[in-house]
Write a protein that holds these residues in place. Sequence first.
Motif, PDB file in Angstrom:
ATOM      1  N   SER A  25     -13.120  30.874  54.228  1.00  0.00           N
ATOM      2  CA  SER A  25     -12.812  31.265  55.594  1.00  0.00           C
ATOM      3  C   SER A  25     -11.803  30.283  56.171  1.00  0.00           C
ATOM      4  O   SER A  25     -11.881  29.096  55.950  1.00  0.00           O
ATOM      5  CB  SER A  25     -14.081  31.248  56.430  1.00  0.00           C
ATOM      6  N   ASP A  26     -10.858  30.799  56.856  1.00  0.00           N
ATOM      7  CA  ASP A  26      -9.781  29.948  57.339  1.00  0.00           C
ATOM      8  C   ASP A  26      -9.084  30.679  58.466  1.00  0.00           C
ATOM      9  O   ASP A  26      -8.892  31.883  58.412  1.00  0.00           O
ATOM     10  CB  ASP A  26      -8.804  29.676  56.197  1.00  0.00           C
ATOM     11  N   SER A  27      -8.736  29.952  59.487  1.00  0.00           N
ATOM     12  CA  SER A  27      -8.188  30.605  60.668  1.00  0.00           C
ATOM     13  C   SER A  27      -6.667  30.705  60.641  1.00  0.00           C
ATOM     14  O   SER A  27      -6.056  31.158  61.585  1.00  0.00           O
ATOM     15  CB  SER A  27      -8.607  29.828  61.918  1.00  0.00           C
ATOM     16  N   SER A  28      -6.061  30.291  59.546  1.00  0.00           N
ATOM     17  CA  SER A  28      -4.603  30.252  59.534  1.00  0.00           C
ATOM     18  C   SER A  28      -3.997  31.640  59.385  1.00  0.00           C
ATOM     19  O   SER A  28      -2.819  31.836  59.642  1.00  0.00           O
ATOM     20  CB  SER A  28      -4.112  29.368  58.383  1.00  0.00           C
ATOM     21  N   GLY A  29      -4.807  32.620  58.952  1.00  0.00           N
ATOM     22  CA  GLY A  29      -4.266  33.956  58.807  1.00  0.00           C
ATOM     23  C   GLY A  29      -3.387  34.105  57.588  1.00  0.00           C
ATOM     24  O   GLY A  29      -2.617  35.045  57.466  1.00  0.00           O
ATOM     25  N   ASP A  30      -3.515  33.182  56.671  1.00  0.00           N
ATOM     26  CA  ASP A  30      -2.703  33.230  55.456  1.00  0.00           C
ATOM     27  C   ASP A  30      -3.154  34.401  54.595  1.00  0.00           C
ATOM     28  O   ASP A  30      -4.290  34.475  54.177  1.00  0.00           O
ATOM     29  CB  ASP A  30      -2.880  31.916  54.693  1.00  0.00           C
ATOM     30  N   THR A  31      -2.249  35.321  54.348  1.00  0.00           N
ATOM     31  CA  THR A  31      -2.621  36.496  53.574  1.00  0.00           C
ATOM     32  C   THR A  31      -2.211  36.370  52.111  1.00  0.00           C
ATOM     33  O   THR A  31      -2.436  37.278  51.333  1.00  0.00           O
ATOM     34  CB  THR A  31      -1.951  37.755  54.154  1.00  0.00           C
ATOM     35  N   LEU A  59      -4.501  25.424  56.487  1.00  0.00           N
ATOM     36  CA  LEU A  59      -4.646  24.256  57.344  1.00  0.00           C
ATOM     37  C   LEU A  59      -5.977  23.536  57.163  1.00  0.00           C
ATOM     38  O   LEU A  59      -6.058  22.324  57.237  1.00  0.00           O
ATOM     39  CB  LEU A  59      -4.477  24.658  58.811  1.00  0.00           C
ATOM     40  N   HIS A  60      -7.026  24.300  56.934  1.00  0.00           N
ATOM     41  CA  HIS A  60      -8.334  23.671  56.826  1.00  0.00           C
ATOM     42  C   HIS A  60      -9.104  24.338  55.709  1.00  0.00           C
ATOM     43  O   HIS A  60      -9.739  25.361  55.894  1.00  0.00           O
ATOM     44  CB  HIS A  60      -9.112  23.816  58.147  1.00  0.00           C
ATOM     45  N   LYS A  61      -8.985  23.772  54.548  1.00  0.00           N
ATOM     46  CA  LYS A  61      -9.652  24.380  53.407  1.00  0.00           C
ATOM     47  C   LYS A  61     -10.004  23.291  52.424  1.00  0.00           C
ATOM     48  O   LYS A  61      -9.227  22.378  52.183  1.00  0.00           O
ATOM     49  CB  LYS A  61      -8.723  25.381  52.732  1.00  0.00           C
ATOM     50  N   GLN A  62     -11.193  23.400  51.886  1.00  0.00           N
ATOM     51  CA  GLN A  62     -11.575  22.473  50.844  1.00  0.00           C
ATOM     52  C   GLN A  62     -11.054  23.001  49.517  1.00  0.00           C
ATOM     53  O   GLN A  62     -11.380  24.103  49.113  1.00  0.00           O
ATOM     54  CB  GLN A  62     -13.091  22.322  50.794  1.00  0.00           C
ATOM     55  N   GLY A  73     -11.379  16.833  49.302  1.00  0.00           N
ATOM     56  CA  GLY A  73     -10.464  16.659  50.421  1.00  0.00           C
ATOM     57  C   GLY A  73     -10.304  17.922  51.246  1.00  0.00           C
ATOM     58  O   GLY A  73     -10.625  19.014  50.818  1.00  0.00           O
ATOM     59  N   GLN A  74      -9.842  17.732  52.467  1.00  0.00           N
ATOM     60  CA  GLN A  74      -9.649  18.848  53.377  1.00  0.00           C
ATOM     61  C   GLN A  74      -8.264  18.794  53.998  1.00  0.00           C
ATOM     62  O   GLN A  74      -7.763  17.718  54.300  1.00  0.00           O
ATOM     63  CB  GLN A  74     -10.661  18.765  54.528  1.00  0.00           C
ATOM     64  N   GLY A  75      -7.708  19.948  54.215  1.00  0.00           N
ATOM     65  CA  GLY A  75      -6.477  20.034  54.991  1.00  0.00           C
ATOM     66  C   GLY A  75      -5.217  19.751  54.198  1.00  0.00           C
ATOM     67  O   GLY A  75      -5.232  19.574  52.985  1.00  0.00           O
ATOM     68  N   LEU A  76      -4.104  19.731  54.941  1.00  0.00           N
ATOM     69  CA  LEU A  76      -2.797  19.563  54.314  1.00  0.00           C
ATOM     70  C   LEU A  76      -2.699  18.264  53.531  1.00  0.00           C
ATOM     71  O   LEU A  76      -2.080  18.204  52.479  1.00  0.00           O
ATOM     72  CB  LEU A  76      -1.707  19.574  55.391  1.00  0.00           C
ATOM     73  N   TYR A  77      -3.312  17.226  54.082  1.00  0.00           N
ATOM     74  CA  TYR A  77      -3.193  15.909  53.459  1.00  0.00           C
ATOM     75  C   TYR A  77      -4.436  15.557  52.656  1.00  0.00           C
ATOM     76  O   TYR A  77      -4.586  14.431  52.205  1.00  0.00           O
ATOM     77  CB  TYR A  77      -2.960  14.844  54.533  1.00  0.00           C
ATOM     78  N   ASP A  86      -7.981  16.300  67.497  1.00  0.00           N
ATOM     79  CA  ASP A  86      -8.444  17.261  68.509  1.00  0.00           C
ATOM     80  C   ASP A  86      -9.228  18.383  67.824  1.00  0.00           C
ATOM     81  O   ASP A  86      -9.495  19.414  68.423  1.00  0.00           O
ATOM     82  CB  ASP A  86      -7.253  17.812  69.308  1.00  0.00           C
ATOM     83  N   GLN A  87      -9.565  18.172  66.557  1.00  0.00           N
ATOM     84  CA  GLN A  87     -10.367  19.105  65.741  1.00  0.00           C
ATOM     85  C   GLN A  87      -9.667  20.437  65.504  1.00  0.00           C
ATOM     86  O   GLN A  87     -10.294  21.394  65.067  1.00  0.00           O
ATOM     87  CB  GLN A  87     -11.755  19.375  66.391  1.00  0.00           C
ATOM     88  N   SER A  88      -8.393  20.529  65.809  1.00  0.00           N
ATOM     89  CA  SER A  88      -7.705  21.816  65.683  1.00  0.00           C
ATOM     90  C   SER A  88      -7.218  22.093  64.270  1.00  0.00           C
ATOM     91  O   SER A  88      -6.925  23.232  63.927  1.00  0.00           O
ATOM     92  CB  SER A  88      -6.495  21.850  66.626  1.00  0.00           C
ATOM     93  N   TRP A  89      -7.095  21.058  63.472  1.00  0.00           N
ATOM     94  CA  TRP A  89      -6.512  21.162  62.132  1.00  0.00           C
ATOM     95  C   TRP A  89      -5.085  21.719  62.181  1.00  0.00           C
ATOM     96  O   TRP A  89      -4.603  22.299  61.211  1.00  0.00           O
ATOM     97  CB  TRP A  89      -7.392  21.999  61.181  1.00  0.00           C
ATOM     98  N   SER A  90      -4.432  21.594  63.309  1.00  0.00           N
ATOM     99  CA  SER A  90      -3.046  22.062  63.390  1.00  0.00           C
ATOM    100  C   SER A  90      -2.162  21.128  62.572  1.00  0.00           C
ATOM    101  O   SER A  90      -2.531  19.982  62.286  1.00  0.00           O
ATOM    102  CB  SER A  90      -2.572  22.071  64.840  1.00  0.00           C
ATOM    103  N   VAL A  91      -0.999  21.618  62.202  1.00  0.00           N
ATOM    104  CA  VAL A  91      -0.051  20.804  61.442  1.00  0.00           C
ATOM    105  C   VAL A  91       0.242  19.515  62.198  1.00  0.00           C
ATOM    106  O   VAL A  91       0.208  18.421  61.639  1.00  0.00           O
ATOM    107  CB  VAL A  91       1.269  21.579  61.218  1.00  0.00           C
TER     108      VAL A  91
END
Length: 404
Positions: free
Chosen positions: A43-49, A106-109, A115-119, A134-139
């Motif tokens: 599940s991920d809110s980035s909408g990546d299809t 943006l936020h995926k294990q 690890g989580q996220g882009l970095y 800010d817990q948003s996991w935004s870039v």
Amino acid sequence: MKKKKWLLLFSGGITTVVFVILGFIAIAAIVIGLETMSSSCDSDSSGDTTTASAGGAGGSWTQSGTEANKTAKELFDYWTGKGMSGAQAAGIVGNVAGVEDTSLELHKQESGGSGQGLYQFTPDSKYTNNPKSDQSWSVQNQSDVVIALEPGTVKSFFNQTKSSSPSETAERWMTLYERPGIPHLEMRQAAAEKAYTIFGGASIAAKDSILGDASGTAATGSASDAETLGCSTSGDTSSSGAWGWPFKAIKSKQDVMNGSPLDSQHYGMTSYDRGGGNHYHDGWDFQQATWGGQNVVAVHDGTVYKVAYSSDGRDWHVDVKSDDGWYETYQEGFLSKSDLAVKEGDKVKVGDKIGTLTGTHLHLGVSKTEIEKAQNSWNKDDGTWKNPLDIISGGGSSDSSSPK
Ligand SMILES: [Zn+2]
């Protein structure tokens, strides 16, 4: 200096894995592709299809119009917005898109990773617990946290690669920030070159002042940065009293603790029997799994007075005498003499290359007793050997005996 069998097996196994994977980059690419696919249902809110993206330069992020492409561009723009050159920003994007988070969610294990996220924040609380988060996991926010976590690293990267190519910046970001167990350097570099091309990196030069401000404001509350500042690792100074870390990727004591999870590697009284009931370890071990293949550099200025092979467990070792009464020994980290960069009589300064870590681990020992004499106390907690981490992070001022 004595080694324990299971530790050798562990380290040897890792070494083998590293070499096998390095030898079959194509297989590695397939593996990463599979990992991406297998975890695409997260599940991920980035909408990546997008369903799958290979590592390196072949991911969906290279195709305009995809969600991953938008994220990659946003990432590129963040870093150029901080004053980095197009090549520097591309180097960071290359690390993320090439290996760390190939689908740029943006936020995926990542499957198989922690690890989580882009970095690939590990654990993810490194991101969520940071005051800047800010817990948003935004870039933008993930990148803000990267700067907050390691302002010294970001600044070093910036200063060292202002006029470097994307491939060079990709390697530097990998060494300084990512510090991976398995490098996949070619994939990071290929992705960096791709990002440089598709995002127009060639037209963007580095802007000094902007990044300086960014690093400065982000430095609040970072203990690791304070430690970085207290420890000279620059290698270009002539101050003879300075101490530095044996690998340039290490910026703080915490980095070492993170990289050496096994108690057996620590200095002092350890939890395991090193032979004959001896639980004392006369130095600090830096593992191949974390620092393998990297340069071992001098931790203190001095003169190399011994380069030798000893069959007592030290293997190839380099012994250095410093003008201020300290001795340093670099042991067990070198499979052959050709892995060493110094010879007897050489003068070394903090940060100068001693050799390349090819053995199972680097054993670093520091003492005020000449090394051969100090060897007599390899199994005795009698104050002969000091804790290298205390000496380095304390600039040598700490002369306390080992912790009990
Ligand atoms: Zn050791």
